[in-house]
Design an enzyme around this catalytic site. Sequence first.
Site, PDB file in Angstrom:
ATOM      1  N   SER A 141       0.835  -1.200   0.000  1.00 47.81           N
ATOM      2  CA  SER A 141       0.000   0.000   0.000  1.00 47.81           C
ATOM      3  C   SER A 141       0.876   1.258   0.000  1.00 47.81           C
ATOM      4  O   SER A 141       1.669   1.461  -0.912  1.00 47.81           O
ATOM      5  CB  SER A 141      -0.949  -0.047   1.203  1.00 47.81           C
ATOM      6  OG  SER A 141      -1.981   0.900   1.077  1.00 47.81           O
TER       7      SER A 141
ATOM      8  N   GLU B 103      -9.464  -3.847  -6.619  1.00 48.82           N
ATOM      9  CA  GLU B 103      -9.155  -2.903  -5.547  1.00 48.82           C
ATOM     10  C   GLU B 103      -8.876  -1.497  -6.082  1.00 48.82           C
ATOM     11  O   GLU B 103      -8.571  -1.304  -7.263  1.00 48.82           O
ATOM     12  CB  GLU B 103      -7.989  -3.400  -4.705  1.00 48.82           C
ATOM     13  CG  GLU B 103      -6.675  -3.548  -5.423  1.00 48.82           C
ATOM     14  CD  GLU B 103      -5.551  -3.835  -4.444  1.00 48.82           C
ATOM     15  OE1 GLU B 103      -5.315  -2.966  -3.579  1.00 48.82           O
ATOM     16  OE2 GLU B 103      -4.927  -4.906  -4.525  1.00 48.82           O
TER      17      GLU B 103
ATOM     18  N   HIS C 129      -7.447  -5.515  -0.829  1.00 45.91           N
ATOM     19  CA  HIS C 129      -6.226  -4.730  -0.669  1.00 45.91           C
ATOM     20  C   HIS C 129      -5.280  -5.416   0.329  1.00 45.91           C
ATOM     21  O   HIS C 129      -5.667  -5.737   1.444  1.00 45.91           O
ATOM     22  CB  HIS C 129      -6.607  -3.337  -0.176  1.00 45.91           C
ATOM     23  CG  HIS C 129      -5.489  -2.354  -0.131  1.00 45.91           C
ATOM     24  ND1 HIS C 129      -4.866  -1.875  -1.259  1.00 45.91           N
ATOM     25  CD2 HIS C 129      -4.872  -1.741   0.913  1.00 45.91           C
ATOM     26  CE1 HIS C 129      -3.935  -1.015  -0.927  1.00 45.91           C
ATOM     27  NE2 HIS C 129      -3.916  -0.922   0.397  1.00 45.91           N
TER      28      HIS C 129
END
Length: 343
Positions: A188, A286, A316
């Site tokens: 991320s 996502e 995610h």
Amino acid sequence: MSVARTELLPLPAHHATTREFAGVSTQSRALSFSVRRTVRPFIEAWSYAPTLPWPASAIDHLAFPLVPVPGTHRRRVDLPTCPAELLWAPGAAPPAQGCTDGTAVRSGVHGTAVLYLHGGAFLCCGLTTHRHLVSRISAATGAPVLAVGYRMLPRHPIRRAVEDGLDGLRWLAAHGHPAERVVIAGDSAGGFLTFAVAHEAVRLGIGRPAGTVALSPLTDLDPGGKLDHPNSHRCAVFPRRAVAVLSTLVERAERLGGEGAEPVASPVDLDLSEMPPALIQTGSEEMTYVDAELMARRLQLAGVSAELQVWEKQVHVFQAAAGVVPESGRAIAEIGRFVRELR
């Protein structure tokens, strides 16, 4: 969705491939159902009042049940401005002796190591939330991992997190693992930092890392591409509103806390020609899928070997569910394969 390997663009000397992993297990569907009803509503609430004193630091403290793989060794490391943690799972090569006894090893080259930068939107999570995932990566790659608890928003601009990542690279180099033998990985927001730290390491002459691994990476701070994509209505984790709010917080941190810190450019906007080979994993629905795809194409256009793996309908950073979700375990195994092939 069929499993296939195709080139994004035909470049003569480098390969950029897309691999699609089909199939959604019952465990994966249950994980998606769960996060839609727990994590997503929390993020939605945060997006309406992001300046409230949310207990972001408490998230890492509350993650103590996320224990590493049994038998994993751990050692705390104090970097100049943040904590870090060195882990090596059973079966992984132990780190250089200097890593474990605290002495610097300035001669000799040891095996591959991984530098890990956790996700959390630059705002939350840390060493504890990612300890299980990091230990799984250590086991799959057969390498020790230095996880960095870098400085975060809103007190610090992103530049400070990049500096902490570079300090982690320097620490590994001083203890027997030069940058050329280090794979930088992150999920991320940590995926953003993965590419930013690798780029800075090359630019500053610290060394060209062996490779990069990015899990569901954020690579573009401009929210436009993500909000224009159909996945902005499909993502199980992030509501549309949160994407724009995060961009605003990043800009505010640059203004208020960025004295003496040059703003960090989005990885997709960097000169990527000297970057090391990359593995990028993303779920097909996502929010950050578009960022992962764009980064793979930009790397490819720069002549850098990049592999984009698209996992059908995975949430995610689904890799964090390894041990529970079959696709997560397979993705971790792919990370291990990629890192081992770099040696």
